[in-house]
Design a protein around this motif. Structure first.
Motif, PDB file in Angstrom:
ATOM      1  N   ASN A  28       4.705 -11.822 -24.004  1.00  0.00           N
ATOM      2  CA  ASN A  28       3.353 -11.326 -24.190  1.00  0.00           C
ATOM      3  C   ASN A  28       3.344  -9.821 -24.427  1.00  0.00           C
ATOM      4  O   ASN A  28       4.287  -9.121 -24.093  1.00  0.00           O
ATOM      5  N   THR A  29       2.264  -9.380 -25.030  1.00  0.00           N
ATOM      6  CA  THR A  29       1.989  -7.957 -25.131  1.00  0.00           C
ATOM      7  C   THR A  29       0.902  -7.629 -24.117  1.00  0.00           C
ATOM      8  O   THR A  29       0.163  -8.503 -23.664  1.00  0.00           O
ATOM      9  N   GLU A  31      -1.373  -3.913 -22.269  1.00  0.00           N
ATOM     10  CA  GLU A  31      -1.645  -2.473 -22.311  1.00  0.00           C
ATOM     11  C   GLU A  31      -1.519  -1.860 -20.918  1.00  0.00           C
ATOM     12  O   GLU A  31      -2.278  -0.985 -20.544  1.00  0.00           O
ATOM     13  N   ASP A  56       7.765  -9.123 -21.532  1.00  0.00           N
ATOM     14  CA  ASP A  56       6.484  -8.492 -21.802  1.00  0.00           C
ATOM     15  C   ASP A  56       6.745  -7.125 -22.408  1.00  0.00           C
ATOM     16  O   ASP A  56       7.722  -6.462 -22.083  1.00  0.00           O
ATOM     17  N   ILE A  57       5.893  -6.757 -23.325  1.00  0.00           N
ATOM     18  CA  ILE A  57       6.060  -5.489 -24.024  1.00  0.00           C
ATOM     19  C   ILE A  57       4.681  -4.892 -24.277  1.00  0.00           C
ATOM     20  O   ILE A  57       3.724  -5.621 -24.563  1.00  0.00           O
ATOM     21  N   GLN A  58       4.590  -3.595 -24.132  1.00  0.00           N
ATOM     22  CA  GLN A  58       3.308  -2.935 -24.352  1.00  0.00           C
ATOM     23  C   GLN A  58       2.908  -3.092 -25.818  1.00  0.00           C
ATOM     24  O   GLN A  58       3.743  -2.992 -26.724  1.00  0.00           O
ATOM     25  N   GLY A  59       1.634  -3.343 -26.051  1.00  0.00           N
ATOM     26  CA  GLY A  59       1.145  -3.601 -27.400  1.00  0.00           C
ATOM     27  C   GLY A  59       1.468  -2.490 -28.381  1.00  0.00           C
ATOM     28  O   GLY A  59       1.899  -2.750 -29.504  1.00  0.00           O
ATOM     29  N   ALA A  62       5.053  -2.676 -29.306  1.00  0.00           N
ATOM     30  CA  ALA A  62       5.304  -3.805 -30.205  1.00  0.00           C
ATOM     31  C   ALA A  62       4.856  -3.483 -31.627  1.00  0.00           C
ATOM     32  O   ALA A  62       5.541  -3.830 -32.590  1.00  0.00           O
ATOM     33  N   THR A  69      12.819  -0.997 -29.660  1.00  0.00           N
ATOM     34  CA  THR A  69      12.082  -2.227 -29.374  1.00  0.00           C
ATOM     35  C   THR A  69      12.827  -3.431 -29.939  1.00  0.00           C
ATOM     36  O   THR A  69      12.973  -4.459 -29.269  1.00  0.00           O
TER      37      THR A  69
END
Length: 82
Positions: A28-29, A31, A56-59, A62, A69
């Motif tokens: 998922n992304t 914030e 999970d990765i910050q939007g 991404a 990344t």
């Protein structure tokens, strides 16, 4: 993620299909909320599926899709055996 939880469409998807003997790879992304426990929620919701470690990765990160990344995604998938 939607305000610290999965969107209802994800729950509907999980309700609509059979997951026994399936492999689920969550990602998922966000914030700033990280995965907010959604991966354990997926494990609980799909007890007969094999739920692998998620990412999970910050939007913003991404969207930039920098080489760092890309490497992080590769490392995650490599760690899962893909």
């Amino acid at each position: 993620m939607w305000w610290g939880d999965m969107p209802m469409a994800v729950y509907t998807f999980m309700d609509s299909y059979d997951f026994p003997d399936k492999v689920v790879i969550p990602f998922n992304t966000h914030e700033g909320s990280g995965e907010s426990g959604t991966y354990s929620a997926i494990r609980s919701y799909l007890p007969n599926a094999q739920v692998l470690d998620g990412m999970d990765i910050q939007g913003k990160t991404a969207q930039e899709f920098s080489s760092d990344t890309q490497q992080a995604v590769r490392d995650w998938l490599d760690g899962l055996g893909f």
